[in-house]
Design an enzyme around this catalytic site. Structure first.
Site, PDB file in Angstrom:
ATOM      1  N   HIS A 125      75.538  55.913 -27.954  1.00 19.39           N
ATOM      2  CA  HIS A 125      74.094  55.898 -27.706  1.00 19.39           C
ATOM      3  C   HIS A 125      73.396  55.436 -28.991  1.00 19.39           C
ATOM      4  O   HIS A 125      73.166  56.239 -29.901  1.00 19.39           O
ATOM      5  CB  HIS A 125      73.594  57.289 -27.312  1.00 19.39           C
ATOM      6  CG  HIS A 125      74.063  57.746 -25.971  1.00 19.39           C
ATOM      7  ND1 HIS A 125      73.611  57.181 -24.794  1.00 19.39           N
ATOM      8  CD2 HIS A 125      74.942  58.713 -25.607  1.00 19.39           C
ATOM      9  CE1 HIS A 125      74.185  57.787 -23.766  1.00 19.39           C
ATOM     10  NE2 HIS A 125      75.000  58.712 -24.232  1.00 19.39           N
ATOM     11  N   ASN A 128      86.704  53.422 -21.348  1.00 22.65           N
ATOM     12  CA  ASN A 128      87.718  54.430 -21.069  1.00 22.65           C
ATOM     13  C   ASN A 128      88.999  53.729 -20.660  1.00 22.65           C
ATOM     14  O   ASN A 128      88.972  52.772 -19.889  1.00 22.65           O
ATOM     15  CB  ASN A 128      87.237  55.364 -19.950  1.00 22.65           C
ATOM     16  CG  ASN A 128      88.330  56.296 -19.464  1.00 22.65           C
ATOM     17  OD1 ASN A 128      88.990  56.026 -18.470  1.00 22.65           O
ATOM     18  ND2 ASN A 128      88.515  57.388 -20.173  1.00 22.65           N
ATOM     19  N   VAL A 129      90.111  54.180 -21.202  1.00 20.27           N
ATOM     20  CA  VAL A 129      91.435  53.776 -20.710  1.00 20.27           C
ATOM     21  C   VAL A 129      92.276  55.039 -20.616  1.00 20.27           C
ATOM     22  O   VAL A 129      92.221  55.904 -21.499  1.00 20.27           O
ATOM     23  CB  VAL A 129      92.121  52.722 -21.610  1.00 20.27           C
ATOM     24  CG1 VAL A 129      91.525  51.343 -21.396  1.00 20.27           C
ATOM     25  CG2 VAL A 129      92.039  53.094 -23.089  1.00 20.27           C
ATOM     26  N   ARG A 130      93.056  55.153 -19.564  1.00 25.34           N
ATOM     27  CA  ARG A 130      93.743  56.415 -19.320  1.00 25.34           C
ATOM     28  C   ARG A 130      94.998  56.196 -18.473  1.00 25.34           C
ATOM     29  O   ARG A 130      95.133  55.196 -17.774  1.00 25.34           O
ATOM     30  CB  ARG A 130      92.810  57.389 -18.598  1.00 25.34           C
ATOM     31  CG  ARG A 130      92.334  56.869 -17.252  1.00 25.34           C
ATOM     32  CD  ARG A 130      91.217  57.713 -16.650  1.00 25.34           C
ATOM     33  NE  ARG A 130      90.787  57.175 -15.359  1.00 25.34           N
ATOM     34  CZ  ARG A 130      89.875  56.230 -15.214  1.00 25.34           C
ATOM     35  NH1 ARG A 130      89.298  55.690 -16.282  1.00 25.34           N
ATOM     36  NH2 ARG A 130      89.532  55.794 -14.016  1.00 25.34           N
ATOM     37  N   GLY A 139      88.722  71.625 -18.439  1.00 22.53           N
ATOM     38  CA  GLY A 139      88.675  70.815 -19.645  1.00 22.53           C
ATOM     39  C   GLY A 139      87.713  71.365 -20.681  1.00 22.53           C
ATOM     40  O   GLY A 139      86.976  72.328 -20.456  1.00 22.53           O
ATOM     41  N   ARG A 140      87.716  70.720 -21.813  1.00 25.75           N
ATOM     42  CA  ARG A 140      86.907  71.167 -22.951  1.00 25.75           C
ATOM     43  C   ARG A 140      85.469  70.684 -22.761  1.00 25.75           C
ATOM     44  O   ARG A 140      85.184  69.489 -22.852  1.00 25.75           O
ATOM     45  CB  ARG A 140      87.512  70.614 -24.239  1.00 25.75           C
ATOM     46  CG  ARG A 140      86.885  71.142 -25.509  1.00 25.75           C
ATOM     47  CD  ARG A 140      87.741  70.707 -26.691  1.00 25.75           C
ATOM     48  NE  ARG A 140      87.245  71.258 -27.936  1.00 25.75           N
ATOM     49  CZ  ARG A 140      86.420  70.602 -28.757  1.00 25.75           C
ATOM     50  NH1 ARG A 140      86.006  69.384 -28.447  1.00 25.75           N
ATOM     51  NH2 ARG A 140      86.026  71.160 -29.889  1.00 25.75           N
ATOM     52  N   HIS A 169      79.984  52.312 -22.678  1.00 30.96           N
ATOM     53  CA  HIS A 169      81.022  53.280 -22.317  1.00 30.96           C
ATOM     54  C   HIS A 169      82.330  52.517 -22.163  1.00 30.96           C
ATOM     55  O   HIS A 169      82.355  51.389 -21.645  1.00 30.96           O
ATOM     56  CB  HIS A 169      80.652  53.968 -21.003  1.00 30.96           C
ATOM     57  CG  HIS A 169      81.825  54.546 -20.258  1.00 30.96           C
ATOM     58  ND1 HIS A 169      82.429  53.883 -19.203  1.00 30.96           N
ATOM     59  CD2 HIS A 169      82.504  55.706 -20.415  1.00 30.96           C
ATOM     60  CE1 HIS A 169      83.418  54.625 -18.747  1.00 30.96           C
ATOM     61  NE2 HIS A 169      83.494  55.725 -19.461  1.00 30.96           N
ATOM     62  N   HIS A 215      80.439  40.108 -20.271  1.00 31.40           N
ATOM     63  CA  HIS A 215      81.273  39.813 -19.105  1.00 31.40           C
ATOM     64  C   HIS A 215      82.332  38.754 -19.416  1.00 31.40           C
ATOM     65  O   HIS A 215      83.431  38.802 -18.846  1.00 31.40           O
ATOM     66  CB  HIS A 215      80.400  39.404 -17.919  1.00 31.40           C
ATOM     67  CG  HIS A 215      79.871  40.577 -17.155  1.00 31.40           C
ATOM     68  ND1 HIS A 215      80.560  41.133 -16.096  1.00 31.40           N
ATOM     69  CD2 HIS A 215      78.748  41.327 -17.319  1.00 31.40           C
ATOM     70  CE1 HIS A 215      79.871  42.169 -15.625  1.00 31.40           C
ATOM     71  NE2 HIS A 215      78.772  42.311 -16.353  1.00 31.40           N
ATOM     72  N   SER A 259      88.333  57.931 -24.294  1.00 35.17           N
ATOM     73  CA  SER A 259      87.047  57.764 -23.626  1.00 35.17           C
ATOM     74  C   SER A 259      85.955  57.770 -24.676  1.00 35.17           C
ATOM     75  O   SER A 259      86.002  58.569 -25.617  1.00 35.17           O
ATOM     76  CB  SER A 259      86.817  58.890 -22.617  1.00 35.17           C
ATOM     77  OG  SER A 259      85.587  58.725 -21.940  1.00 35.17           O
TER      78      SER A 259
END
Length: 303
Positions: free
Chosen positions: A97, A109-111, A263-264, A107, A149, A93
């Site tokens: 900025h 994220n892959v999970r 979580g952290r 941003h 896109h 993730s």
């Protein structure tokens, strides 16, 4: 590969983190810190971060692989039949900025999530993938939005022509601030609960999304990074960053999952901008570049 191949997913994610950090270090000329951590309940991760940079005012590219004995409520809300199972979650993730207000925040994220079969029960492991990438400009440019896109569409089209329009709409709906009646940015793609094509196809699509980030974002950085700006632009950037904070703390499922699962905190909140501000009922003056942003904060077709 037909079973849930956790080592293969982990290897891909750690490699992706390394490739992205190397590219960002080359672009900005500044090194990221490395913070490896362990989680008492199981698992750990590696946070790569940069604060106070000239190109990126705050940047985090995070890998985590965490485990638990009981699914937290945010993970089982849509799958009540999985409540009580042990689980593993792993992903990369990131949030960037930039300092220059003409360079958009982004941003990605892959999970993968696995709910483990319980001993003595006639059940099997259940997996699903999720992720996406999105762009949040402060001073938007149509060329940038179309490029971003196109990169999203090109990543998904090899897996099926219906994926991009579906995941684009999902992104528009997910990254929406209901209390503001506006999107967080110009969108991108977002998906979750992907497992129906099977493990191999789901993993392949997720890799395509992760691999699309650098070609989607870095050309925009290079095009805008040297644009001159002053106090006015920085002030507006801080005001709009407030919307980013509102979304992440009120609506974002990843933030809620991280906090509910113990979580952290430092990693979870690394997505927050370094500076943000709020004003009471402020409206930009008509005809200004700041007012033009409103036209971009609604779903539209870019490609």
């Amino acid at each position: 590969m037909t079973a849930v191949a956790i080592p293969a997913v982990r290897d891909y994610l750690t490699d992706l983190q390394g490739r992205i950090v190397a590219a960002l270090e080359q672009a900005g000329g500044e090194a990221f810190r490395t913070d490896a951590w362990q989680r008492a309940e199981g698992g750990g991760g590696v946070s790569r971060l940069l604060e106070g940079g000239q190109l990126f005012e705050r940047a985090g590219v995070l890998f985590s692989h965490v485990k638990g004995t009981r699914l937290p409520p945010s993970a089982s809300a849509h799958r009540p039949e999985l409540a009580g199972r042990g689980w593993e979650a792993m992903g990369v993730s990131m949030v960037l900025h930039p300092r220059n207000p003409y360079v958009p925040t982004t941003h990605m994220n892959v999970r993968m999530f696995v709910a483990a079969a319980r001993p003595g029960h006639a059940e099997s492991d259940v997996f699903w993938f999720g992720g996406g990438l999105d762009l949040t400009p402060y001073y938007p440019f149509e060329d940038d939005a179309r490029h971003f896109h196109r990169a999203c569409r090109d990543a998904l089209d090899p897996h099926g022509a219906d994926y991009y329009p579906r995941y684009k709409q999902w992104c528009d709906e997910y990254f929406f601030l209901k209390h503001r009646n506006e999107t967080r940015g110009i969108g991108g793609i977002f998906f979750d609960d992907l497992n129906d094509p099977g493990f191999d196809a789901s993993f392949a699509l997720t890799r395509s999304v992760g691999d699309s980030f650098l070609p989607a974002y870095l050309p925009i950085v290079q095009a805008r990074r040297d644009m001159p700006y002053g106090e006015r632009e920085r002030d507006f950037q801080a005001y709009r960053r407030g919307r980013y904070v509102e979304f992440n703390l009120v609506f974002d499922r990843g933030t809620l999952f991280g906090l509910q699962s113990g979580g952290r905190t430092e990693s979870i909140l690394l997505s927050m901008p370094p500076l943000a501000q709020w004003r009471y009922d402020w409206q930009p003056q008509a005809g200004t570049p700041e007012a033009a942003l409103a036209e971009f904060l609604r779903p539209r077709e870019w490609v």
